[in-house]
Design a protein around this motif. Structure first.
Motif, PDB file in Angstrom:
ATOM      1  N   GLU A 114      12.829   6.339  -2.221  1.00 43.04           N
ATOM      2  CA  GLU A 114      12.271   7.147  -1.175  1.00 43.04           C
ATOM      3  C   GLU A 114      11.034   7.810  -1.960  1.00 43.04           C
ATOM      4  OE1 GLU A 114      14.123  10.052   1.006  1.00 43.04           O
ATOM      5  OE2 GLU A 114      15.388   8.486   2.089  1.00 43.04           O
ATOM      6  N   LEU A 115       9.975   8.527  -1.422  1.00 42.44           N
ATOM      7  CA  LEU A 115       8.994   9.399  -2.153  1.00 42.44           C
ATOM      8  C   LEU A 115       9.892  10.492  -2.232  1.00 42.44           C
ATOM      9  CD1 LEU A 115       5.739   8.218  -0.241  1.00 42.44           C
ATOM     10  CD2 LEU A 115       6.478   7.556  -2.585  1.00 42.44           C
ATOM     11  N   ALA A 116       9.611  11.047  -3.603  1.00 43.23           N
ATOM     12  CA  ALA A 116      10.216  12.658  -3.696  1.00 43.23           C
ATOM     13  C   ALA A 116       9.554  13.508  -3.051  1.00 43.23           C
ATOM     14  CB  ALA A 116      10.080  12.674  -5.236  1.00 43.23           C
ATOM     15  N   ALA A 117       8.370  13.459  -2.702  1.00 43.94           N
ATOM     16  CA  ALA A 117       7.778  14.592  -2.001  1.00 43.94           C
ATOM     17  C   ALA A 117       7.195  14.398  -0.413  1.00 43.94           C
ATOM     18  CB  ALA A 117       6.281  15.026  -2.657  1.00 43.94           C
ATOM     19  N   LYS A 118       8.074  13.335   0.087  1.00 43.68           N
ATOM     20  CA  LYS A 118       8.059  12.972   1.475  1.00 43.68           C
ATOM     21  C   LYS A 118       8.205  14.027   2.308  1.00 43.68           C
ATOM     22  CE  LYS A 118      10.467  10.180   3.656  1.00 43.68           C
ATOM     23  NZ  LYS A 118      11.352   8.888   4.059  1.00 43.68           N
ATOM     24  N   GLU A 119       9.365  14.770   2.282  1.00 49.42           N
ATOM     25  CA  GLU A 119       9.664  15.792   3.181  1.00 49.42           C
ATOM     26  C   GLU A 119       8.547  16.881   3.256  1.00 49.42           C
ATOM     27  OE1 GLU A 119      12.022  14.471   1.016  1.00 49.42           O
ATOM     28  OE2 GLU A 119      13.030  13.228   2.451  1.00 49.42           O
ATOM     29  N   GLN A 120       8.279  16.996   1.819  1.00 51.78           N
ATOM     30  CA  GLN A 120       7.322  18.107   1.741  1.00 51.78           C
ATOM     31  C   GLN A 120       5.734  18.144   2.282  1.00 51.78           C
ATOM     32  OE1 GLN A 120       6.462  19.180  -2.327  1.00 51.78           O
ATOM     33  NE2 GLN A 120       5.356  20.962  -1.899  1.00 51.78           N
ATOM     34  N   VAL A 121       5.369  16.909   2.166  1.00 57.42           N
ATOM     35  CA  VAL A 121       4.124  16.371   2.843  1.00 57.42           C
ATOM     36  C   VAL A 121       4.376  16.598   4.422  1.00 57.42           C
ATOM     37  CG1 VAL A 121       2.627  14.713   3.069  1.00 57.42           C
ATOM     38  CG2 VAL A 121       3.237  15.183   0.846  1.00 57.42           C
ATOM     39  N   LEU A 150       2.813   4.670   4.032  1.00 59.30           N
ATOM     40  CA  LEU A 150       3.154   4.621   2.433  1.00 59.30           C
ATOM     41  C   LEU A 150       4.579   4.760   2.367  1.00 59.30           C
ATOM     42  CD1 LEU A 150       1.795   4.462  -0.335  1.00 59.30           C
ATOM     43  CD2 LEU A 150       1.619   6.863  -0.440  1.00 59.30           C
ATOM     44  N   ALA A 151       5.224   5.571   3.031  1.00 57.38           N
ATOM     45  CA  ALA A 151       6.551   5.706   2.659  1.00 57.38           C
ATOM     46  C   ALA A 151       7.352   4.662   3.171  1.00 57.38           C
ATOM     47  CB  ALA A 151       7.254   7.044   3.381  1.00 57.38           C
ATOM     48  N   ILE A 152       7.046   3.955   4.052  1.00 56.68           N
ATOM     49  CA  ILE A 152       7.739   2.617   4.760  1.00 56.68           C
ATOM     50  C   ILE A 152       7.507   1.534   3.909  1.00 56.68           C
ATOM     51  CG2 ILE A 152       7.545   0.888   6.479  1.00 56.68           C
ATOM     52  CD1 ILE A 152       7.089   3.299   8.453  1.00 56.68           C
ATOM     53  N   PHE A 153       6.287   1.388   3.252  1.00 49.43           N
ATOM     54  CA  PHE A 153       5.791   0.530   2.239  1.00 49.43           C
ATOM     55  C   PHE A 153       6.696   0.607   0.970  1.00 49.43           C
ATOM     56  CE2 PHE A 153       2.971  -1.158  -0.893  1.00 49.43           C
ATOM     57  CZ  PHE A 153       2.870  -2.408  -0.577  1.00 49.43           C
ATOM     58  N   VAL A 154       6.687   1.718   0.445  1.00 51.21           N
ATOM     59  CA  VAL A 154       7.332   2.163  -0.928  1.00 51.21           C
ATOM     60  C   VAL A 154       8.920   1.658  -0.556  1.00 51.21           C
ATOM     61  CG1 VAL A 154       8.060   3.823  -2.359  1.00 51.21           C
ATOM     62  CG2 VAL A 154       5.717   3.519  -1.793  1.00 51.21           C
ATOM     63  N   GLU A 155       9.578   2.219   0.573  1.00 52.88           N
ATOM     64  CA  GLU A 155      10.714   1.860   0.754  1.00 52.88           C
ATOM     65  C   GLU A 155      11.097   0.607   0.862  1.00 52.88           C
ATOM     66  OE1 GLU A 155      12.153   4.381   4.089  1.00 52.88           O
ATOM     67  OE2 GLU A 155      11.610   6.273   2.748  1.00 52.88           O
ATOM     68  N   SER A 156      10.297  -0.264   1.365  1.00 51.49           N
ATOM     69  CA  SER A 156      10.471  -1.708   1.802  1.00 51.49           C
ATOM     70  C   SER A 156      10.542  -2.490   0.142  1.00 51.49           C
ATOM     71  CB  SER A 156       9.565  -2.209   2.734  1.00 51.49           C
ATOM     72  OG  SER A 156       8.340  -2.312   2.268  1.00 51.49           O
ATOM     73  N   LEU A 157       9.742  -1.917  -0.538  1.00 54.24           N
ATOM     74  CA  LEU A 157       9.668  -2.594  -2.029  1.00 54.24           C
ATOM     75  C   LEU A 157      10.816  -2.393  -2.647  1.00 54.24           C
ATOM     76  CD1 LEU A 157       5.879  -2.062  -3.113  1.00 54.24           C
ATOM     77  CD2 LEU A 157       6.971  -4.005  -2.151  1.00 54.24           C
ATOM     78  N   GLY A 158      11.640  -1.505  -2.415  1.00 53.22           N
ATOM     79  CA  GLY A 158      12.863  -1.215  -2.963  1.00 53.22           C
ATOM     80  C   GLY A 158      12.673  -0.015  -4.090  1.00 53.22           C
ATOM     81  N   GLY A 159      11.567   0.632  -3.990  1.00 55.08           N
ATOM     82  CA  GLY A 159      11.300   1.698  -4.864  1.00 55.08           C
ATOM     83  C   GLY A 159      12.005   2.738  -4.761  1.00 55.08           C
TER      84      GLY A 159
END
Length: 76
Positions: free
Chosen positions: A40-47, A29-38
């Motif tokens: 980084e996910l804010a809570a990625k490191e926490q998860v 999901l993080a790779i998908f969101v980053e590839s769409l140009g959106g």
């Protein structure tokens, strides 16, 4: 092996499978969101940190029943 040891191994392995499935889904999901140009996910490191902690706790939960040599019977 005693029955509680077998059950702890089964539960620990199933728990680890769930944890690593969540880790894989979040990574995808993080790779998908980053590839769409959106961004980084804010809570990625926490998860990812929480997944690492839970995997560590599941490994401890698998090991503990094999370390205890003389368990006490409770409820009889």
């Amino acid at each position: 092996m005693r029955s509680y040891q077998i059950l702890s191994v089964i539960a620990g392995v199933l728990g680890l499978l769930i944890v690593f499935t969540v880790y894989a889904i979040m990574g995808t999901l993080a790779i998908f969101v980053e590839s769409l140009g959106g961004g980084e996910l804010a809570a990625k490191e926490q998860v990812f940190f929480q997944v690492g902690i839970s995997a560590f706790l599941y490994i401890i939960a698998i090991i503990i029943p094999f370390v205890i040599k003389q368990p006490k019977i409770v409820g009889y």
